[in-house]
Design a protein around this motif. Structure first.
Motif, PDB file in Angstrom:
ATOM      1  N   CYS A  88       0.837  -1.207   0.000  1.00  0.00           N
ATOM      2  CA  CYS A  88       0.000   0.000   0.000  1.00  0.00           C
ATOM      3  C   CYS A  88       0.868   1.251   0.000  1.00  0.00           C
ATOM      4  O   CYS A  88       0.639   2.190  -0.776  1.00  0.00           O
ATOM      5  N   GLU A  89       1.869   1.284   0.881  1.00  0.00           N
ATOM      6  CA  GLU A  89       2.745   2.452   0.963  1.00  0.00           C
ATOM      7  C   GLU A  89       3.536   2.630  -0.327  1.00  0.00           C
ATOM      8  O   GLU A  89       3.684   3.746  -0.835  1.00  0.00           O
ATOM      9  N   ALA A  90       4.034   1.531  -0.878  1.00  0.00           N
ATOM     10  CA  ALA A  90       4.773   1.610  -2.142  1.00  0.00           C
ATOM     11  C   ALA A  90       3.873   2.128  -3.266  1.00  0.00           C
ATOM     12  O   ALA A  90       4.315   2.903  -4.118  1.00  0.00           O
ATOM     13  N   SER A  91       2.620   1.733  -3.251  1.00  0.00           N
ATOM     14  CA  SER A  91       1.685   2.157  -4.295  1.00  0.00           C
ATOM     15  C   SER A  91       1.307   3.623  -4.151  1.00  0.00           C
ATOM     16  O   SER A  91       1.152   4.339  -5.148  1.00  0.00           O
ATOM     17  N   ARG A  92       1.161   4.093  -2.909  1.00  0.00           N
ATOM     18  CA  ARG A  92       0.877   5.514  -2.714  1.00  0.00           C
ATOM     19  C   ARG A  92       2.028   6.364  -3.255  1.00  0.00           C
ATOM     20  O   ARG A  92       1.811   7.395  -3.901  1.00  0.00           O
ATOM     21  N   THR A 133       0.912  15.525  -2.931  1.00  0.00           N
ATOM     22  CA  THR A 133       2.197  15.365  -3.617  1.00  0.00           C
ATOM     23  C   THR A 133       3.387  15.611  -2.687  1.00  0.00           C
ATOM     24  O   THR A 133       4.514  15.236  -3.010  1.00  0.00           O
ATOM     25  N   ASP A 134       3.152  16.239  -1.546  1.00  0.00           N
ATOM     26  CA  ASP A 134       4.228  16.446  -0.577  1.00  0.00           C
ATOM     27  C   ASP A 134       4.452  15.220   0.308  1.00  0.00           C
ATOM     28  O   ASP A 134       5.428  15.177   1.066  1.00  0.00           O
ATOM     29  N   ASP A 135       3.535  14.231   0.234  1.00  0.00           N
ATOM     30  CA  ASP A 135       3.640  13.043   1.097  1.00  0.00           C
ATOM     31  C   ASP A 135       4.644  12.047   0.525  1.00  0.00           C
ATOM     32  O   ASP A 135       4.352  10.866   0.329  1.00  0.00           O
ATOM     33  N   TYR A 182       2.173  11.456 -10.752  1.00  0.00           N
ATOM     34  CA  TYR A 182       1.731  12.859 -10.815  1.00  0.00           C
ATOM     35  C   TYR A 182       2.860  13.739 -11.339  1.00  0.00           C
ATOM     36  O   TYR A 182       2.658  14.548 -12.258  1.00  0.00           O
ATOM     37  N   TYR A 183       4.049  13.608 -10.752  1.00  0.00           N
ATOM     38  CA  TYR A 183       5.159  14.459 -11.180  1.00  0.00           C
ATOM     39  C   TYR A 183       5.565  14.172 -12.621  1.00  0.00           C
ATOM     40  O   TYR A 183       5.923  15.092 -13.373  1.00  0.00           O
TER      41      TYR A 183
END
Length: 494
Positions: free
Chosen positions: A297-301, A339-341, A308-309
């Motif tokens: 999940c974290e890798a996918s986020r 996007t800052d996360d 996005y970038y």
């Protein structure tokens, strides 16, 4: 982040056995439409930490004696010189590259299926070239009113006009250089011809994403939507599967939309359809090899933020991708992230603000973040790269890996003889200089040995990088993102 979330060995075992089961189900011959990348699947390795980029090849190697590969390419794509964005080569050249790669792995490539053929001159030239290389090419012609006119499609006037691809093995893997190449059409045409010859054969579809037995809004599946935002793919509940079995599964819009047509084609070929849903057609077992859901999940986020970038930079450089960027913004909202996360983003911005110049941040395997600033000698990317290597190798920060006396002659070469206006060293140049220093300097040698540890690290730049720096990070396996801004106000950038 260095947590393993996926068991590759378990996946290869489960996946190869599932395909063997499907071969047996259809009496000993299976046409397997292979979606996505057969090798170098870096998207999968990013969102499923522990998934190896060549897992699918390894899975096929477990079926090596049963498998042969047919590569499909759209004749129209040959005529238009369609290119792979990631490799920068045309689809026809990529077919040749794929053949070499498969052969290097010891896999048998049987032939090429040239789909949507209407006599395109460039396609004819491609066919001649392939035949001189000893590779069989079969023509699959454009069928009017495809895929709606099932009666014509499944007849001598439809599939019957296509060449019959001669295959010799029980598993025929149909792959392609990219989307729209006609893999499914190739499989279905072969089913028609096999049936005409009294040969039992079946069809199945292999897609890693979306993962059918994960929830619709699971981050792994949302990351797939972000990766295919330019194709307008949408993950959906497979209502055919829900209606048939009362079980909720996930598929994507194109497969769900085309299923009624496929079902009608199967019924016309065989008199019945053994599949009740698009999910039934699939053989993907990736969901069963996830061993740490939160790690995935974290890798996918993080992957959605990277996407996005990437889209934002494409838009900044003039690509018409507003819709792609807007969709990814919606997906960020669905995940409840910004996007800052992404730890390297604020770190790079803070360094740039402190120095008043572009900066790069790199997150190391242990979670430590190092940064690099723009200096008279080095670009921010080169500076960050050297600092990362020093940290990994345990070299004190104050130690110089190379002195200005090494760097300055390279700068002189660039500006005085090579026509460059920028004297700062790029990442490729600094690595060459480091390699030379490593011959006589112990610390430089330690830094060189640390390069492999950068594979899988995250990095962010406060400006759009040069093609050279971006390519070096990619070769090192670093996941690099950039702010959609240029370092200067010039109109031409390379």
């Amino acid at each position: 982040m260095n947590r393993i979330g996926f068991d590759s060995d378990k996946y290869i075992s489960l996946q190869s056995e599932r395909i063997r089961e499907r071969i047996r189900q259809f009496g000993g011959k299976l046409y397997l439409e292979f979606g996505g990348k057969l090798f170098d699947d870096y998207h999968a390795s990013r969102v499923l930490p522990g998934f190896k980029p060549d897992n699918k090849i390894q899975m096929l190697l477990a079926l090596k004696d049963q498998a042969e590969i047919v590569i499909a390419i759209n004749a129209g794509d040959i005529e238009k010189n369609k290119r792979r964005e990631d490799l920068g080569i045309t689809y026809d050249l990529d077919v040749i590259r794929l053949i070499d790669v498969f052969r290097d792995f010891g896999l048998y490539v049987g032939s090429i299926a040239m789909t949507q053929y209407t006599g395109q001159p460039a396609a004819d030239q491609f066919e001649k070239r392939m035949k001189t290389l000893g590779i069989k090419v079969y023509r699959l012609r454009r069928i009017p009113n495809y895929p709606s006119d099932v009666k014509t499609i499944v007849s001598e006037e439809g599939y019957g006009k296509n060449d019959y691809i001669e295959t010799t093995r029980s598993l025929v893997v149909v792959t392609a250089p990219g989307p729209g190449s006609g893999k499914m059409a190739t499989c279905l045409s072969q089913l028609y011809h096999e049936n005409q010859r009294g040969i039992k054969a079946g069809y199945a579809k292999f897609e890693t994403f979306p993962i059918w037995n994960l929830p619709l809004n699971h981050p792994v599946n949302i990351a797939y939507e972000a990766a295919t935002a330019d194709l307008d793919d949408v993950n959906m509940i497979d209502h055919f599967h829900l209606q048939a079995y009362g079980v909720t599964t996930v598929n994507y819009n194109r497969d769900i939309e085309v299923f009624p047509v496929l079902k009608a084609i199967f019924e016309r070929i065989y008199g019945e359809c053994s599949y009740k849903s698009p999910t039934d057609m699939g053989v993907n077992m990736a969901g069963y090899a996830i061993v740490d859901d939160e790690a995935c999940c974290e890798a996918s986020r993080r992957e959605v933020i990277r996407r996005y970038y990437k889209a934002a930079c494409k838009l900044r450089t003039g690509a018409p991708c507003e819709g792609e960027l807007d969709k990814i913004k919606l997906l960020l909202g669905t995940l409840g992230i910004d996007t800052d996360d992404y730890p390297v983003v604020p770190a790079a911005r803070e360094r740039a603000e402190a120095t008043g110049a572009p900066a790069v941040a790199i997150e190391l395997p242990d979670g430590k973040i190092v940064t690099g600033r723009t200096s008279d000698l080095l670009g921010a990317s080169a500076g960050a790269l050297l600092n990362a290597l020093k940290s990994i190798a345990g070299i004190p920060d104050e130690v110089q890996l190379m002195s200005p006396t090494v760097i300055e002659p390279i700068q002189h070469l660039k500006t005085a003889h090579m026509g460059s206006r920028n004297p700062r060293l790029h990442t490729d140049e600094i690595l060459i200089a480091l390699a030379i220093c490593a011959a006589t300097d112990e610390n430089a040698e330690k830094a060189m040995d640390a390069l492999s540890a950068l594979n899988g690290c995250e990095a962010h730049s406060t400006v759009i990088l040069s093609g050279v720096d971006e390519a070096v990070f990619k070769k090192l396996g670093v996941n690099i993102t950039c702010e959609p801004d240029y370092e200067n106000s010039r109109l031409f950038h390379m």
